[in-house]
Structures are given as structure tokens and as C-alpha cells.
Design a protein around this motif. Structure first.
Motif, PDB file in Angstrom:
ATOM      1  N   ASP A  69      42.467  48.605  52.059  1.00 30.72           N
ATOM      2  CA  ASP A  69      42.293  48.016  50.561  1.00 30.72           C
ATOM      3  C   ASP A  69      41.768  46.576  50.475  1.00 30.72           C
ATOM      4  O   ASP A  69      40.849  46.375  49.607  1.00 30.72           O
ATOM      5  CB  ASP A  69      43.833  47.902  50.022  1.00 30.72           C
ATOM      6  CG  ASP A  69      43.878  47.563  48.708  1.00 30.72           C
ATOM      7  OD1 ASP A  69      42.999  47.698  47.823  1.00 30.72           O
ATOM      8  OD2 ASP A  69      45.081  47.247  48.158  1.00 30.72           O
ATOM      9  N   TYR A  70      41.993  45.667  51.362  1.00 32.17           N
ATOM     10  CA  TYR A  70      41.244  44.450  51.138  1.00 32.17           C
ATOM     11  C   TYR A  70      41.487  43.547  52.483  1.00 32.17           C
ATOM     12  O   TYR A  70      42.571  44.123  53.290  1.00 32.17           O
ATOM     13  CB  TYR A  70      41.943  43.502  49.927  1.00 32.17           C
ATOM     14  CG  TYR A  70      43.385  43.231  49.928  1.00 32.17           C
ATOM     15  CD1 TYR A  70      44.118  42.309  50.808  1.00 32.17           C
ATOM     16  CD2 TYR A  70      44.205  43.884  49.175  1.00 32.17           C
ATOM     17  CE1 TYR A  70      45.501  42.222  50.799  1.00 32.17           C
ATOM     18  CE2 TYR A  70      45.382  43.622  48.911  1.00 32.17           C
ATOM     19  CZ  TYR A  70      46.066  42.760  49.786  1.00 32.17           C
ATOM     20  OH  TYR A  70      47.321  42.455  49.797  1.00 32.17           O
ATOM     21  N   LEU A  71      40.970  42.438  52.597  1.00 32.98           N
ATOM     22  CA  LEU A  71      41.023  41.398  53.614  1.00 32.98           C
ATOM     23  C   LEU A  71      41.450  40.063  53.051  1.00 32.98           C
ATOM     24  O   LEU A  71      40.699  39.873  52.224  1.00 32.98           O
ATOM     25  CB  LEU A  71      39.878  41.353  54.456  1.00 32.98           C
ATOM     26  CG  LEU A  71      39.706  40.111  55.492  1.00 32.98           C
ATOM     27  CD1 LEU A  71      40.530  40.606  56.595  1.00 32.98           C
ATOM     28  CD2 LEU A  71      38.185  40.184  56.030  1.00 32.98           C
ATOM     29  N   GLU A  72      42.241  39.361  53.557  1.00 34.24           N
ATOM     30  CA  GLU A  72      42.707  38.189  53.284  1.00 34.24           C
ATOM     31  C   GLU A  72      42.649  37.079  54.142  1.00 34.24           C
ATOM     32  O   GLU A  72      42.934  37.501  55.479  1.00 34.24           O
ATOM     33  CB  GLU A  72      44.331  38.086  52.593  1.00 34.24           C
ATOM     34  CG  GLU A  72      44.536  38.630  51.176  1.00 34.24           C
ATOM     35  CD  GLU A  72      45.733  38.567  51.036  1.00 34.24           C
ATOM     36  OE1 GLU A  72      45.926  38.689  49.463  1.00 34.24           O
ATOM     37  OE2 GLU A  72      46.674  38.308  51.319  1.00 34.24           O
ATOM     38  N   VAL A  73      41.894  35.920  54.006  1.00 31.12           N
ATOM     39  CA  VAL A  73      41.732  34.878  54.906  1.00 31.12           C
ATOM     40  C   VAL A  73      42.676  33.818  54.307  1.00 31.12           C
ATOM     41  O   VAL A  73      42.214  33.262  53.374  1.00 31.12           O
ATOM     42  CB  VAL A  73      40.102  34.763  54.912  1.00 31.12           C
ATOM     43  CG1 VAL A  73      39.957  33.409  55.945  1.00 31.12           C
ATOM     44  CG2 VAL A  73      39.204  35.620  55.409  1.00 31.12           C
ATOM     45  N   VAL A  74      43.468  33.501  55.308  1.00 32.94           N
ATOM     46  CA  VAL A  74      44.198  32.231  55.368  1.00 32.94           C
ATOM     47  C   VAL A  74      43.879  31.161  56.257  1.00 32.94           C
ATOM     48  O   VAL A  74      43.817  31.395  57.272  1.00 32.94           O
ATOM     49  CB  VAL A  74      45.797  32.762  55.330  1.00 32.94           C
ATOM     50  CG1 VAL A  74      46.664  31.484  55.001  1.00 32.94           C
ATOM     51  CG2 VAL A  74      45.997  33.855  54.587  1.00 32.94           C
ATOM     52  N   GLN A  75      43.629  30.063  55.623  1.00 34.72           N
ATOM     53  CA  GLN A  75      43.234  28.960  56.253  1.00 34.72           C
ATOM     54  C   GLN A  75      43.362  27.612  55.687  1.00 34.72           C
ATOM     55  O   GLN A  75      43.318  27.236  54.332  1.00 34.72           O
ATOM     56  CB  GLN A  75      41.496  28.951  56.594  1.00 34.72           C
ATOM     57  CG  GLN A  75      41.138  28.194  57.680  1.00 34.72           C
ATOM     58  CD  GLN A  75      39.498  28.168  58.011  1.00 34.72           C
ATOM     59  OE1 GLN A  75      38.875  28.570  57.110  1.00 34.72           O
ATOM     60  NE2 GLN A  75      39.339  28.162  59.088  1.00 34.72           N
TER      61      GLN A  75
END
Length: 258
Positions: free
Chosen positions: A252-258
Motif C-alpha cells: 500500500d505505501y512506504l513510511e519513513v520515520v526520522q
């Protein structure tokens, strides 16, 4: 001598005495009548004299209490106002201690103890920098041996990506980041019988091999797989490549947490 002491003489002596004795009741009656008239006249003219001194009263009644001239002073028979008791912890008290020489006692003052010093605040731990989450939809990524679909529900955006049932299909995102560690979250659905695996690479180098995407009860039930990678400042590429013959799961999607 016979005339003086004879019968005739005695008669002349006794007659005046009897007349005097007969006049005594009349005199007594007249005195009593006069006294009674005087008493009645006294009672009529002074009716209140009988109440001035009653027989059972030894002394006259006390004079009425006169109010004090000073309005601030308390009236007679009025209790003094109560004042709040002094607190021993904050008010100084004095006790009289007699001296040996007979001089006036010196007051002993008790002072309240000094409050304990307030503890100094401990240094607060450093606040970590606030993390930022950026979402990248799968249908916006470049792909190979994968197609955009929307035949299942629960996805975000305009759809999701369905891998072909072959090895080597991939999705690649161009993400912006800063130098340091980042968390990648891949939302997927796998309604097949078995788990599917993919390799995760960053900037052309594989950082995680054979990441498992476990099966779910149906294709519209979504789950998330999380991996940790290192990004560089600026643009980065993130690729998810299917390593099994069944291909990869629906993404569905890619999330980048930084």
C-alpha cells in the motif's frame, strides 16, 4: 371629824371616783376613733407608702446599671471578645523565669525553626528531537514486474501495487532524508497460503535480506513490517525486491520515520 369620815363623807369621796371611771371607756373610744381616722386619712393620701418597704425586703432594690460613656468599652456583664490563640510555630512566646536576686523576670522568646532549604531541581533529561513521518504511496513508486490495482478495500491513496508471481519484481521510492538512522514501515496485504519474502536495499546496497511478509486471513486485511536503515542527507533510493516465485505481497505505501 365625823363629817369627814362618816357615811356622808365617804359618799362624797366615792361619787367623783365612780364618775371618773365611767368616763374612761368614752375616752378610750375617742382615742381609738381618732387614731383610726388618722390612719385612714394617711392611707388615702399616700397609697404607695405600703410598697416602699415590704416586710420581706430587708434592703431597697439596686440602682439600674448605667451604660458606659465610652462606646468602644464593653458593657457591664458582657464577656470580653475571644481572640484567636497564637500559633506556637510562628508566634514568639515569653515565659517568666524568676531570677535569684528578685529582679523582674526576663522573657524567653521561642522562635519558629527555619524552613528546610528547597531541593534544587534536578536537570531534566534532554528532549530527543521530534521525529517526522513521511508517507510515500506504492502507486507513485517506480516498479518492475508489478502493477497498480484497487480490487481490494482498505488501501490509502488511489490504490496499491500487486507484484507478479515471479522472482525479481520490485518497487523503488525516491525519499528525502537526513544523515542518520531511519525507520521504514511497509504496509502490505498477503491473502495467500504462505509467507512472501523481499530484500530491502538503500541507495543500491541491500541492508535486509529475506524480510518476511506473513499471510493474512484475506487480501483486504492489512499489516505493517518495520525495518531500520541508515540514510544520507538529501535524496535516497529505497527498493523492495521479491525473492520468491510467488512474488511480493500487495504493498500500500512506504513510511519513513526520522
Amino acid at each position: 371629824m365625823e363629817d369627814d369620815f362618816g357615811y356622808e363623807g365617804r359618799r362624797r369621796i366615792r361619787i367623783p371616783l365612780l364618775e371618773r371611771l365611767r368616763a374612761l371607756p368614752l375616752v378610750a373610744t375617742g382615742v381609738f376613733t381618732a387614731a383610726l381616722i388618722a390612719l385612714i386619712l394617711t392611707t388615702v393620701h399616700r397609697p404607695a407608702t405600703w410598697n416602699d418597704a415590704l416586710p420581706w425586703e430587708d434592703q431597697p432594690s439596686a440602682a439600674p446599671v448605667v451604660a458606659p460613656v465610652n462606646p468602644d468599652a464593653p458593657a457591664a456583664h458582657t464577656p470580653a471578645p475571644r481572640t484567636p490563640a497564637a500559633r506556637p510555630a510562628t508566634t514568639a512566646s515569653a515565659s517568666a523565669v524568676p531570677s535569684a536576686g528578685g529582679t523582674a523576670p526576663s522573657p524567653i522568646t521561642a522562635t519558629s525553626p527555619a524552613p528546610p532549604p528547597s531541593p534544587s531541581p534536578s536537570p531534566s533529561p534532554p528532549v530527543p528531537p521530534q521525529q517526522r513521518t513521511t508517507r510515500y504511496e506504492a502507486e507513485s513508486a517506480s516498479r518492475s514486474q508489478a502493477r497498480t490495482a484497487n480490487d481490494h478495500t482498505g488501501y490509502s491513496g488511489s490504490g496499491f501495487v500487486d507484484y507478479d508471481n515471479t522472482t525479481g519484481g520490485y518497487l523503488q521510492w525516491n525519499v528525502q532524508g537526513k544523515a542518520g538512522t531511519a525507520t521504514l514501515r511497509l504496509r502490505f496485504a498477503n491473502g495467500g497460503c504462505c509467507h512472501r519474502t523481499m530484500d530491502i536495499s538503500v541507495n543500491g546496497g541491500t541492508v535486509h535480506r529475506g524480510v518476511r511478509f506473513d499471510p493474512m486471513p484475506r487480501w483486504d486485511a492489512w499489516n505493517t513490517v518495520t525495518v531500520t536503515v541508515t540514510l544520507t542527507a538529501g535524496a535516497n533510493t529505497v527498493r523492495a525486491t521479491a525473492t520468491g516465485r510467488e512474488g511480493g505481497p500487495n504493498v500500500d505505501y512506504l513510511e519513513v520515520v526520522q
